[in-house]
Design a protein around this motif. Structure first.
Motif, PDB file in Angstrom:
ATOM      1  N   GLY A  70       8.782  48.193  54.381  1.00 20.42           N
ATOM      2  CA  GLY A  70       8.893  48.196  52.923  1.00 20.42           C
ATOM      3  C   GLY A  70       9.703  49.366  52.398  1.00 20.42           C
ATOM      4  O   GLY A  70      10.526  49.213  51.491  1.00 20.42           O
ATOM      5  N   VAL A  83      14.632  50.439  41.627  1.00 19.13           N
ATOM      6  CA  VAL A  83      13.651  49.860  42.530  1.00 19.13           C
ATOM      7  C   VAL A  83      12.796  48.820  41.817  1.00 19.13           C
ATOM      8  O   VAL A  83      11.630  48.644  42.119  1.00 19.13           O
ATOM      9  CB  VAL A  83      12.763  50.941  43.188  1.00 19.13           C
ATOM     10  CG1 VAL A  83      13.534  51.731  44.196  1.00 19.13           C
ATOM     11  CG2 VAL A  83      12.110  51.820  42.161  1.00 19.13           C
ATOM     12  N   GLU A  84      13.387  48.105  40.890  1.00 13.51           N
ATOM     13  CA  GLU A  84      12.681  47.038  40.190  1.00 13.51           C
ATOM     14  C   GLU A  84      12.708  45.766  41.022  1.00 13.51           C
ATOM     15  O   GLU A  84      13.667  45.484  41.738  1.00 13.51           O
ATOM     16  CB  GLU A  84      13.315  46.793  38.818  1.00 13.51           C
ATOM     17  CG  GLU A  84      13.251  47.997  37.886  1.00 13.51           C
ATOM     18  CD  GLU A  84      11.842  48.433  37.575  1.00 13.51           C
ATOM     19  OE1 GLU A  84      10.986  47.563  37.324  1.00 13.51           O
ATOM     20  OE2 GLU A  84      11.584  49.645  37.587  1.00 13.51           O
ATOM     21  N   ILE A  85      11.677  44.956  40.904  1.00 16.55           N
ATOM     22  CA  ILE A  85      11.554  43.747  41.704  1.00 16.55           C
ATOM     23  C   ILE A  85      12.622  42.711  41.325  1.00 16.55           C
ATOM     24  O   ILE A  85      13.040  41.908  42.150  1.00 16.55           O
ATOM     25  CB  ILE A  85      10.129  43.165  41.589  1.00 16.55           C
ATOM     26  CG1 ILE A  85       9.866  42.089  42.636  1.00 16.55           C
ATOM     27  CG2 ILE A  85       9.877  42.597  40.213  1.00 16.55           C
ATOM     28  CD1 ILE A  85       9.738  42.618  43.999  1.00 16.55           C
ATOM     29  N   MET A 138       4.079  48.430  43.730  1.00 10.55           N
ATOM     30  CA  MET A 138       3.591  47.224  44.395  1.00 10.55           C
ATOM     31  C   MET A 138       3.170  47.531  45.830  1.00 10.55           C
ATOM     32  O   MET A 138       2.149  47.025  46.304  1.00 10.55           O
ATOM     33  CB  MET A 138       4.655  46.134  44.364  1.00 10.55           C
ATOM     34  CG  MET A 138       4.860  45.544  42.991  1.00 10.55           C
ATOM     35  SD  MET A 138       6.142  44.306  42.968  1.00 10.55           S
ATOM     36  CE  MET A 138       5.322  42.963  43.772  1.00 10.55           C
ATOM     37  N   ASN A 168       7.724  47.470  39.595  1.00 15.97           N
ATOM     38  CA  ASN A 168       8.306  48.505  40.433  1.00 15.97           C
ATOM     39  C   ASN A 168       7.838  48.309  41.872  1.00 15.97           C
ATOM     40  O   ASN A 168       6.646  48.176  42.142  1.00 15.97           O
ATOM     41  CB  ASN A 168       7.874  49.876  39.917  1.00 15.97           C
ATOM     42  CG  ASN A 168       8.653  50.998  40.524  1.00 15.97           C
ATOM     43  OD1 ASN A 168       9.092  50.905  41.649  1.00 15.97           O
ATOM     44  ND2 ASN A 168       8.806  52.061  39.761  1.00 15.97           N
ATOM     45  N   LEU A 169       8.777  48.287  42.817  1.00 16.75           N
ATOM     46  CA  LEU A 169       8.426  48.023  44.208  1.00 16.75           C
ATOM     47  C   LEU A 169       7.539  49.101  44.816  1.00 16.75           C
ATOM     48  O   LEU A 169       6.683  48.798  45.650  1.00 16.75           O
ATOM     49  CB  LEU A 169       9.704  47.900  45.038  1.00 16.75           C
ATOM     50  CG  LEU A 169      10.335  46.532  45.060  1.00 16.75           C
ATOM     51  CD1 LEU A 169      11.662  46.576  45.782  1.00 16.75           C
ATOM     52  CD2 LEU A 169       9.432  45.541  45.704  1.00 16.75           C
ATOM     53  N   ILE A 205      13.165  49.344  50.246  1.00 19.92           N
ATOM     54  CA  ILE A 205      13.293  50.072  48.983  1.00 19.92           C
ATOM     55  C   ILE A 205      14.507  50.990  49.020  1.00 19.92           C
ATOM     56  O   ILE A 205      15.263  51.069  48.045  1.00 19.92           O
ATOM     57  CB  ILE A 205      11.997  50.851  48.678  1.00 19.92           C
ATOM     58  CG1 ILE A 205      10.892  49.877  48.289  1.00 19.92           C
ATOM     59  CG2 ILE A 205      12.214  51.870  47.578  1.00 19.92           C
ATOM     60  CD1 ILE A 205       9.541  50.523  48.135  1.00 19.92           C
ATOM     61  N   LEU A 246      16.016  42.459  43.491  1.00 23.29           N
ATOM     62  CA  LEU A 246      16.019  42.100  44.900  1.00 23.29           C
ATOM     63  C   LEU A 246      17.003  40.992  45.239  1.00 23.29           C
ATOM     64  O   LEU A 246      17.318  40.787  46.391  1.00 23.29           O
ATOM     65  CB  LEU A 246      14.619  41.665  45.331  1.00 23.29           C
ATOM     66  CG  LEU A 246      13.687  42.782  45.742  1.00 23.29           C
ATOM     67  CD1 LEU A 246      12.330  42.218  46.092  1.00 23.29           C
ATOM     68  CD2 LEU A 246      14.217  43.545  46.912  1.00 23.29           C
TER      69      LEU A 246
END
Length: 101
Positions: free
Chosen positions: A77, A91-93, A32, A28-29, A81, A96
Motif C-alpha cells: 500500500g 494521495v486522494e482515492i 484508508m 485520502n489513501l 501511495i 487512482l
C-alpha cells in the motif's frame, strides 16, 4: 459484569466498526490504510480474546498470520501511495485512475 475476554470481543467490534467507517467515508489513501490497519488489529484482538475464552492457543497462532498479512499490505500500500504521489502530487482515492498502465 462481563469477563475480560468478553470485553475484548466488544472492544474489537467497536474498533472494527470504526475502521470500517474510516474506509467507507475517507477519500485520502493514507487514512484508508490506517483504517484497514485498525480493522486488522480489531481482528487480532478478537482472536486473542476468543483464544483466552476457550483456553487454546489457536487464536494466538492465527494472530501471527494476520500480522504478517498486515505487514505485506502496509508495504504494498505504501508503494502504491508513493507511486500515486509521484505521478499526481496527491494521495486522494479519485486520482487512482492514472495508475492504470
Amino acid at each position: 459484569m462481563p469477563s475480560l475476554p468478553e470485553l475484548g470481543i466488544y472492544f474489537s467490534l467497536l474498533l472494527f466498526i470504526t475502521g470500517l467507517f474510516g474506509v467507507m467515508f475517507r477519500k485520502n489513501l493514507i487514512f484508508m490504510m490506517l483504517s484497514v490497519e485498525v480493522m486488522l488489529n480489531a481482528a487480532n484482538l478478537a482472536f486473542i480474546s476468543a483464544s483466552s475464552m476457550t483456553n487454546t492457543i489457536d487464536g494466538q497462532v492465527i494472530m501471527f498470520f494476520v500480522m504478517a498479512v498486515a505487514a505485506c499490505e502496509a508495504g504494498i500500500g505504501l508503494a502504491l501511495i508513493i507511486s500515486l504521489y509521484r505521478a499526481k502530487s496527491s494521495v486522494e482515492i479519485d486520482d487512482l485512475r492514472i495508475l492504470r498502465g
